[in-house]
Design a protein around this motif. Structure first.
Motif, PDB file in Angstrom:
ATOM      1  N   ALA A  47      15.540   3.193  30.981  1.00 44.76           N
ATOM      2  CA  ALA A  47      15.643   2.455  29.711  1.00 44.76           C
ATOM      3  C   ALA A  47      16.388   3.176  28.595  1.00 44.76           C
ATOM      4  O   ALA A  47      17.234   2.559  27.942  1.00 44.76           O
ATOM      5  CB  ALA A  47      14.252   2.051  29.233  1.00 44.76           C
ATOM      6  N   PRO A  48      16.118   4.458  28.338  1.00 44.46           N
ATOM      7  CA  PRO A  48      16.857   5.101  27.238  1.00 44.46           C
ATOM      8  C   PRO A  48      18.364   5.133  27.471  1.00 44.46           C
ATOM      9  O   PRO A  48      19.139   4.963  26.532  1.00 44.46           O
ATOM     10  CB  PRO A  48      16.280   6.515  27.187  1.00 44.46           C
ATOM     11  N   PHE A  49      18.774   5.301  28.718  1.00 50.71           N
ATOM     12  CA  PHE A  49      20.208   5.339  29.017  1.00 50.71           C
ATOM     13  C   PHE A  49      20.837   3.952  28.857  1.00 50.71           C
ATOM     14  O   PHE A  49      21.900   3.807  28.251  1.00 50.71           O
ATOM     15  CB  PHE A  49      20.451   5.863  30.431  1.00 50.71           C
ATOM     16  N   VAL A  50      20.166   2.933  29.387  1.00 52.77           N
ATOM     17  CA  VAL A  50      20.698   1.574  29.281  1.00 52.77           C
ATOM     18  C   VAL A  50      20.733   1.131  27.823  1.00 52.77           C
ATOM     19  O   VAL A  50      21.733   0.563  27.360  1.00 52.77           O
ATOM     20  CB  VAL A  50      19.874   0.597  30.150  1.00 52.77           C
ATOM     21  N   THR A  51      19.661   1.402  27.099  1.00 51.02           N
ATOM     22  CA  THR A  51      19.613   1.016  25.686  1.00 51.02           C
ATOM     23  C   THR A  51      20.710   1.724  24.896  1.00 51.02           C
ATOM     24  O   THR A  51      21.394   1.105  24.079  1.00 51.02           O
ATOM     25  CB  THR A  51      18.234   1.318  25.079  1.00 51.02           C
ATOM     26  N   GLY A  52      20.885   3.006  25.145  1.00 50.94           N
ATOM     27  CA  GLY A  52      21.958   3.748  24.476  1.00 50.94           C
ATOM     28  C   GLY A  52      23.320   3.171  24.796  1.00 50.94           C
ATOM     29  O   GLY A  52      24.181   3.050  23.908  1.00 50.94           O
ATOM     30  N   TRP A  53      23.534   2.807  26.040  1.00 47.46           N
ATOM     31  CA  TRP A  53      24.802   2.217  26.449  1.00 47.46           C
ATOM     32  C   TRP A  53      25.011   0.871  25.743  1.00 47.46           C
ATOM     33  O   TRP A  53      26.103   0.585  25.249  1.00 47.46           O
ATOM     34  CB  TRP A  53      24.833   2.051  27.964  1.00 47.46           C
ATOM     35  N   LEU A  54      23.944   0.048  25.692  1.00 46.54           N
ATOM     36  CA  LEU A  54      24.049  -1.258  25.024  1.00 46.54           C
ATOM     37  C   LEU A  54      24.317  -1.102  23.528  1.00 46.54           C
ATOM     38  O   LEU A  54      25.109  -1.846  22.948  1.00 46.54           O
ATOM     39  CB  LEU A  54      22.775  -2.071  25.244  1.00 46.54           C
ATOM     40  N   LEU A  55      23.662  -0.128  22.900  1.00 45.40           N
ATOM     41  CA  LEU A  55      23.912   0.132  21.481  1.00 45.40           C
ATOM     42  C   LEU A  55      25.350   0.598  21.275  1.00 45.40           C
ATOM     43  O   LEU A  55      26.022   0.173  20.330  1.00 45.40           O
ATOM     44  CB  LEU A  55      22.933   1.174  20.941  1.00 45.40           C
TER      45      LEU A  55
ATOM     46  N   TYR B 223       9.836   0.172  30.572  1.00 47.22           N
ATOM     47  CA  TYR B 223      11.236  -0.004  30.177  1.00 47.22           C
ATOM     48  C   TYR B 223      11.319  -0.365  28.694  1.00 47.22           C
ATOM     49  O   TYR B 223      12.091   0.223  27.946  1.00 47.22           O
ATOM     50  CB  TYR B 223      11.893  -1.092  31.038  1.00 47.22           C
ATOM     51  N   THR B 224      10.525  -1.334  28.280  1.00 46.56           N
ATOM     52  CA  THR B 224      10.556  -1.763  26.883  1.00 46.56           C
ATOM     53  C   THR B 224      10.115  -0.658  25.938  1.00 46.56           C
ATOM     54  O   THR B 224      10.756  -0.393  24.923  1.00 46.56           O
ATOM     55  CB  THR B 224       9.671  -3.012  26.690  1.00 46.56           C
ATOM     56  N   TYR B 225       9.023  -0.007  26.280  1.00 43.40           N
ATOM     57  CA  TYR B 225       8.484   1.017  25.386  1.00 43.40           C
ATOM     58  C   TYR B 225       9.482   2.163  25.183  1.00 43.40           C
ATOM     59  O   TYR B 225       9.814   2.510  24.050  1.00 43.40           O
ATOM     60  CB  TYR B 225       7.160   1.565  25.934  1.00 43.40           C
TER      61      TYR B 225
ATOM     62  N   TRP C 129      20.200  -9.466  21.367  1.00 43.76           N
ATOM     63  CA  TRP C 129      20.380  -9.405  22.820  1.00 43.76           C
ATOM     64  C   TRP C 129      19.627  -8.222  23.416  1.00 43.76           C
ATOM     65  O   TRP C 129      18.992  -8.354  24.472  1.00 43.76           O
ATOM     66  CB  TRP C 129      21.860  -9.306  23.176  1.00 43.76           C
ATOM     67  N   ILE C 130      19.717  -7.074  22.773  1.00 37.03           N
ATOM     68  CA  ILE C 130      19.037  -5.877  23.293  1.00 37.03           C
ATOM     69  C   ILE C 130      17.526  -6.102  23.323  1.00 37.03           C
ATOM     70  O   ILE C 130      16.863  -5.839  24.333  1.00 37.03           O
ATOM     71  CB  ILE C 130      19.405  -4.633  22.455  1.00 37.03           C
ATOM     72  N   PHE C 131      16.985  -6.617  22.235  1.00 37.84           N
ATOM     73  CA  PHE C 131      15.548  -6.851  22.189  1.00 37.84           C
ATOM     74  C   PHE C 131      15.165  -8.074  23.016  1.00 37.84           C
ATOM     75  O   PHE C 131      14.025  -8.191  23.464  1.00 37.84           O
ATOM     76  CB  PHE C 131      15.063  -6.916  20.743  1.00 37.84           C
ATOM     77  N   GLY C 132      16.114  -8.951  23.261  1.00 38.68           N
ATOM     78  CA  GLY C 132      15.899 -10.045  24.202  1.00 38.68           C
ATOM     79  C   GLY C 132      15.719  -9.530  25.622  1.00 38.68           C
ATOM     80  O   GLY C 132      14.942 -10.084  26.405  1.00 38.68           O
ATOM     81  N   ILE C 133      16.436  -8.468  25.959  1.00 39.37           N
ATOM     82  CA  ILE C 133      16.261  -7.838  27.271  1.00 39.37           C
ATOM     83  C   ILE C 133      14.858  -7.233  27.375  1.00 39.37           C
ATOM     84  O   ILE C 133      14.188  -7.370  28.409  1.00 39.37           O
ATOM     85  CB  ILE C 133      17.358  -6.772  27.512  1.00 39.37           C
ATOM     86  N   PHE C 134      14.401  -6.605  26.299  1.00 39.58           N
ATOM     87  CA  PHE C 134      13.031  -6.084  26.306  1.00 39.58           C
ATOM     88  C   PHE C 134      12.037  -7.225  26.507  1.00 39.58           C
ATOM     89  O   PHE C 134      11.073  -7.108  27.270  1.00 39.58           O
ATOM     90  CB  PHE C 134      12.720  -5.342  25.000  1.00 39.58           C
ATOM     91  N   PHE C 135      12.263  -8.325  25.813  1.00 38.22           N
ATOM     92  CA  PHE C 135      11.416  -9.510  25.977  1.00 38.22           C
ATOM     93  C   PHE C 135      11.427  -9.975  27.429  1.00 38.22           C
ATOM     94  O   PHE C 135      10.373 -10.289  28.005  1.00 38.22           O
ATOM     95  CB  PHE C 135      11.885 -10.633  25.044  1.00 38.22           C
TER      96      PHE C 135
ATOM     97  N   PHE D   2      11.989  -8.302  30.194  1.00 42.03           N
ATOM     98  CA  PHE D   2      11.225  -7.405  31.060  1.00 42.03           C
ATOM     99  C   PHE D   2       9.727  -7.630  30.889  1.00 42.03           C
ATOM    100  O   PHE D   2       8.981  -7.652  31.868  1.00 42.03           O
ATOM    101  CB  PHE D   2      11.586  -5.943  30.793  1.00 42.03           C
ATOM    102  N   LEU D   3       9.290  -7.811  29.668  1.00 44.60           N
ATOM    103  CA  LEU D   3       7.867  -8.076  29.433  1.00 44.60           C
ATOM    104  C   LEU D   3       7.462  -9.440  29.980  1.00 44.60           C
ATOM    105  O   LEU D   3       6.352  -9.595  30.506  1.00 44.60           O
ATOM    106  CB  LEU D   3       7.542  -7.971  27.940  1.00 44.60           C
ATOM    107  N   LEU D   4       8.344 -10.408  29.908  1.00 44.14           N
ATOM    108  CA  LEU D   4       8.053 -11.729  30.443  1.00 44.14           C
ATOM    109  C   LEU D   4       7.915 -11.678  31.968  1.00 44.14           C
ATOM    110  O   LEU D   4       7.020 -12.309  32.541  1.00 44.14           O
ATOM    111  CB  LEU D   4       9.144 -12.714  30.021  1.00 44.14           C
ATOM    112  N   ILE D   5       8.773 -10.931  32.613  1.00 41.28           N
ATOM    113  CA  ILE D   5       8.667 -10.761  34.068  1.00 41.28           C
ATOM    114  C   ILE D   5       7.315 -10.118  34.414  1.00 41.28           C
ATOM    115  O   ILE D   5       6.609 -10.592  35.305  1.00 41.28           O
ATOM    116  CB  ILE D   5       9.838  -9.914  34.612  1.00 41.28           C
TER     117      ILE D   5
END
Length: 174
Positions: free
Chosen positions: A129-137, A3-5, A145-151, A153-156
């Motif tokens: 991920a690309p769809f959600v990220t595009g929507w968030l952007l 998801y993050t990548y 916040w967007i990169f916090g979501i990536f964080f 997912f990696l933390l989980i």
């Protein structure tokens, strides 16, 4: 990790462009950041044998997550490039650790099936991920916040690997 990548690297030129960089600079910076993936992958390939699969994987995951946060909150070009390089480096290091660690979680007779299911599940994140990220952007959500979501997912993933998997270096599970 998928998801993050895919959420980040597919949108990286657009994110940089929205931060005010020209298309040429956005693509150039993205290329520079992406080049850090090769040494990240090679370092992890070496570390899994010297340091251990699980230790390499969880270390790379948490450092990739922290790099994602740093990138999301970076305020100038130098910090964007530094955190982008670190994120790229540690993401591919995590992938290298994942490939060997995941397959060794299954007995030899079930490795192909186990790895196939694990990889298939990861592809769900790659597709979403690309769809959600595009929507968030598009929703003008702050980059932090967007990169916090990536964080997140990696933390989980970090805690899942930390809690569920066991070190397989030097262990024959046959």
């Amino acid at each position: 990790m998928n998801y993050t990548y895919y959420g980040m690297f597919l949108w990286l030129p657009s994110v940089l462009s929205e931060k005010g960089y020209s298309l040429v600079h956005s693509l150039g910076y993205s290329l520079i950041m992406t080049l850090a993936q090769v040494p990240g992958y090679l370092t992890a390939a070496w570390l899994v044998e010297k340091w251990g699969r699980k230790r390499t994987l969880v270390t790379a995951m948490i450092l990739a997550g922290l790099s994602a946060l740093g990138f999301g909150f970076a305020q100038n070009t130098a910090w964007l490039i530094i955190f982008g390089l670190l994120l790229s480096y540690f993401m591919l290091a995590a992938f290298a650790g994942t490939y060997i660690f995941t397959v060794e979680q299954f007995p030899t007779h079930a490795r192909a099936t186990g790895m196939g299911w694990a990889a298939g599940f990861g592809r769900i994140g790659s597709a979403i991920a690309p769809f959600v990220t595009g929507w968030l952007l598009g929703a003008q959500l702050a980059y932090g916040w967007i990169f916090g979501i990536f964080f997140a997912f990696l933390l989980i993933g970090f805690f899942v690997v930390l809690g569920l998997g066991y070190e397989t270096k030097g262990y024959n599970i046959g």
